[in-house]
Design a protein around this motif. Structure first.
Motif, PDB file in Angstrom:
ATOM      1  N   ARG A  31       0.973  -1.153  -0.016  1.00  0.00           N
ATOM      2  CA  ARG A  31       0.065  -0.089  -0.183  1.00  0.00           C
ATOM      3  C   ARG A  31       1.003   1.205   0.005  1.00  0.00           C
ATOM      4  O   ARG A  31       1.983   1.091   0.862  1.00  0.00           O
ATOM      5  N   VAL A  32       0.497   2.394  -0.566  1.00  0.00           N
ATOM      6  CA  VAL A  32       1.307   3.575  -0.839  1.00  0.00           C
ATOM      7  C   VAL A  32       0.375   4.649  -0.004  1.00  0.00           C
ATOM      8  O   VAL A  32      -0.852   4.781  -0.152  1.00  0.00           O
ATOM      9  N   VAL A  33       0.987   5.389   0.715  1.00  0.00           N
ATOM     10  CA  VAL A  33       0.688   6.374   1.564  1.00  0.00           C
ATOM     11  C   VAL A  33       1.489   7.652   1.183  1.00  0.00           C
ATOM     12  O   VAL A  33       2.599   7.752   1.250  1.00  0.00           O
ATOM     13  N   TYR A  34       0.410   8.612   0.924  1.00  0.00           N
ATOM     14  CA  TYR A  34       1.088  10.062   0.701  1.00  0.00           C
ATOM     15  C   TYR A  34       0.250  11.009   1.580  1.00  0.00           C
ATOM     16  O   TYR A  34      -0.756  11.344   1.455  1.00  0.00           O
ATOM     17  N   ARG A  38       2.812  16.476   9.015  1.00  0.00           N
ATOM     18  CA  ARG A  38       1.786  16.565  10.093  1.00  0.00           C
ATOM     19  C   ARG A  38       0.583  15.483  10.120  1.00  0.00           C
ATOM     20  O   ARG A  38       0.080  15.143  10.983  1.00  0.00           O
ATOM     21  N   GLN A  39       0.320  15.148   8.758  1.00  0.00           N
ATOM     22  CA  GLN A  39      -0.803  14.171   8.765  1.00  0.00           C
ATOM     23  C   GLN A  39      -0.336  12.629   8.437  1.00  0.00           C
ATOM     24  O   GLN A  39      -0.953  11.710   8.360  1.00  0.00           O
ATOM     25  N   LEU A  44      -0.217   6.492   8.592  1.00  0.00           N
ATOM     26  CA  LEU A  44       0.251   5.069   9.104  1.00  0.00           C
ATOM     27  C   LEU A  44      -0.273   4.261  10.164  1.00  0.00           C
ATOM     28  O   LEU A  44      -0.357   2.882  10.190  1.00  0.00           O
ATOM     29  N   ASP A  45      -0.964   4.926  11.062  1.00  0.00           N
ATOM     30  CA  ASP A  45      -1.635   4.446  12.213  1.00  0.00           C
ATOM     31  C   ASP A  45      -2.778   3.493  11.470  1.00  0.00           C
ATOM     32  O   ASP A  45      -2.994   2.189  11.921  1.00  0.00           O
ATOM     33  N   ARG A  87       5.986   5.338  14.144  1.00  0.00           N
ATOM     34  CA  ARG A  87       6.598   6.511  14.675  1.00  0.00           C
ATOM     35  C   ARG A  87       6.969   7.386  13.992  1.00  0.00           C
ATOM     36  O   ARG A  87       7.803   7.024  13.020  1.00  0.00           O
ATOM     37  N   VAL A  88       6.408   8.709  13.891  1.00  0.00           N
ATOM     38  CA  VAL A  88       7.046   9.800  12.775  1.00  0.00           C
ATOM     39  C   VAL A  88       7.830  10.600  13.760  1.00  0.00           C
ATOM     40  O   VAL A  88       7.120  11.352  14.573  1.00  0.00           O
ATOM     41  N   ILE A  89       8.960  10.861  13.266  1.00  0.00           N
ATOM     42  CA  ILE A  89       9.746  11.823  14.007  1.00  0.00           C
ATOM     43  C   ILE A  89      10.325  12.846  13.389  1.00  0.00           C
ATOM     44  O   ILE A  89      10.814  12.659  12.005  1.00  0.00           O
ATOM     45  N   ALA A  90       9.636  14.231  13.496  1.00  0.00           N
ATOM     46  CA  ALA A  90      10.164  15.468  12.534  1.00  0.00           C
ATOM     47  C   ALA A  90      11.065  16.149  13.448  1.00  0.00           C
ATOM     48  O   ALA A  90      10.982  16.623  14.657  1.00  0.00           O
TER      49      ALA A  90
END
Length: 262
Positions: A31-34, A38-39, A44-45, A87-90
Motif C-alpha cells: 500500500r502507498v501512503v502520501y 503533520r498528517q 500510518l496508524d 512512529r514519525v519523528i520530525a
C-alpha cells in the motif's frame, strides 16, 4: 543495500545488486501512503492496524513544490496480519536533533524505515519513520547521526561507530544550502542486539564507469553497499563489511538510463 533513497532525474544511475541466496521470501502485498509530515502519523496508524509496515520512504524531487512524503508499506500475504505501530519523528533541517528521539524510539523496539527531507512551511524538515510489530518481542536498537559537513572528521566518526557495531542505514540531505546540489548529507547508523564490529568504505564518482570500477574494487575486499546518494555531480557509495573474517558476498552492475526507460 537494505534501504535507499529514490531520486528521479532526467538521466539517472541504475544499480542492480546480487547478495547471497537466501530462502524464498513470503509473498507480500503493498500500500502507498502520501501525506504531509503533520498528517503522516494518522495515515500510518490506519494502515498499521491492518498489518502494513513501512518498507520505504520517498519524496518529491528537490526544487518541486509538492510538499509531501510517500511511504510504501507492505504485509505478508496469507494468515492473520498482526497490527504494526509506527512512529514519525520530525526534526529541524540540520539533522543533529534527530539522534535522541531516534535512540529513544529504538529503546522501545522501533526500527528505522527511512528518513527524508521535506519542503514544508515554515521551512524544510527532516522526517524519520520507524515501525514495530506489536506481536513480536521488543528488539532494542540504538541510533547515531553523523552530519558530513566535514567529510574527513565525519568519516572518522562513522568508522569508530562501525567498530562498535553501528551500520549505516539511512541518509538524507540537510538544510545548509539553498542550492540542492551543494547541501551536505546526514547518515544515520543503527546498532542492533548482538551486532559485530564492522569496517566502512566510501567511494564516489561522477559517472557509471568510474562508479562500477570503485564498487568492483570494494566488493573484492568483501564490502557490500549500504547507502547510495547523489551529492552535487558525484554519486556517493557508503559500504561496510564485517571486521572479522569477511567473505566476499556482493556484486553490482551500474548503468545509466532515462526516466522513460527505468
Amino acid at each position: 543495500m537494505p534501504r535507499g533513497l529514490v531520486c528521479v532525474v532526467v538521466a539517472t544511475i541504475v544499480l542492480a545488486g546480487r547478495a547471497p541466496r537466501a530462502a524464498q521470501p513470503a509473498r507480500s502485498d503493498y500500500r502507498v501512503v502520501y501525506a504531509s509530515a503533520r498528517q503522516l502519523t494518522r495515515q500510518l496508524d490506519e494502515a498499521g492496524r491492518e498489518g502494513y509496515a513501512c518498507v520505504h520512504l520517498a519524496q518529491a524531487e528537490a526544487g518541486t513544490s509538492v510538499p509531501g512524503i510517500v511511504v510504501v508499506l507492505g504485509r505478508a500475504v496469507g494468515g492473520s496480519a498482526a497490527p504494526v505501530s509506527h512512529r514519525v519523528i520530525a526534526g529541524g533541517g540540520a539533522g543533529t536533533d534527530l539522534e535522541t528521539p531516534l535512540d529513544r524510539a529504538g529503546a522501545e523496539g522501533f526500527g528505522l524505515c527511512g528518513v527524508v527531507r521535506v519542503e514544508e512551511p515554515p521551512g524544510p524538515v527532516l522526517v524519520a519513520v520507524l515501525s514495530r510489530a506489536t506481536s513480536c518481542p521488543v528488539s532494542v536498537a540504538h541510533y547515531g547521526v553523523e552530519v558530513l559537513t566535514n567529510y574527513k572528521a565525519g568519516l572518522t566518526r562513522l568508522g569508530a561507530a562501525a567498530r562498535n557495531g553501528f551500520r549505516p542505514v539511512a541518509a538524507a540531505p540537510i538544510n545548509n544550502n539553498r542550492v540542492p546540489g551543494m547541501r551536505s548529507w546526514m547518515v544515520i547508523t543503527e546498532q542492533t542486539s548482538g551486532a559485530k564490529p564492522r569496517e566502512i568504505a566510501v567511494r564516489s564518482n561522477t559517472g557509471p564507469d568510474g562508479l562500477q570500477r570503485a564498487l568492483d574494487e570494494q566488493t573484492r575486499q568483501a564490502f557490500c553497499l549500504d547507502l547510495l546518494w547523489k551529492e552535487g555531480n558525484d554519486v556517493v557509495a557508503l559500504l561496510s563489511r564485517a571486521a572479522e573474517a569477511p567473505a566476499a558476498s556482493c556484486s553490482y552492475a551500474v548503468d545509466t538510463t532515462t526516466l522513460a526507460n527505468v
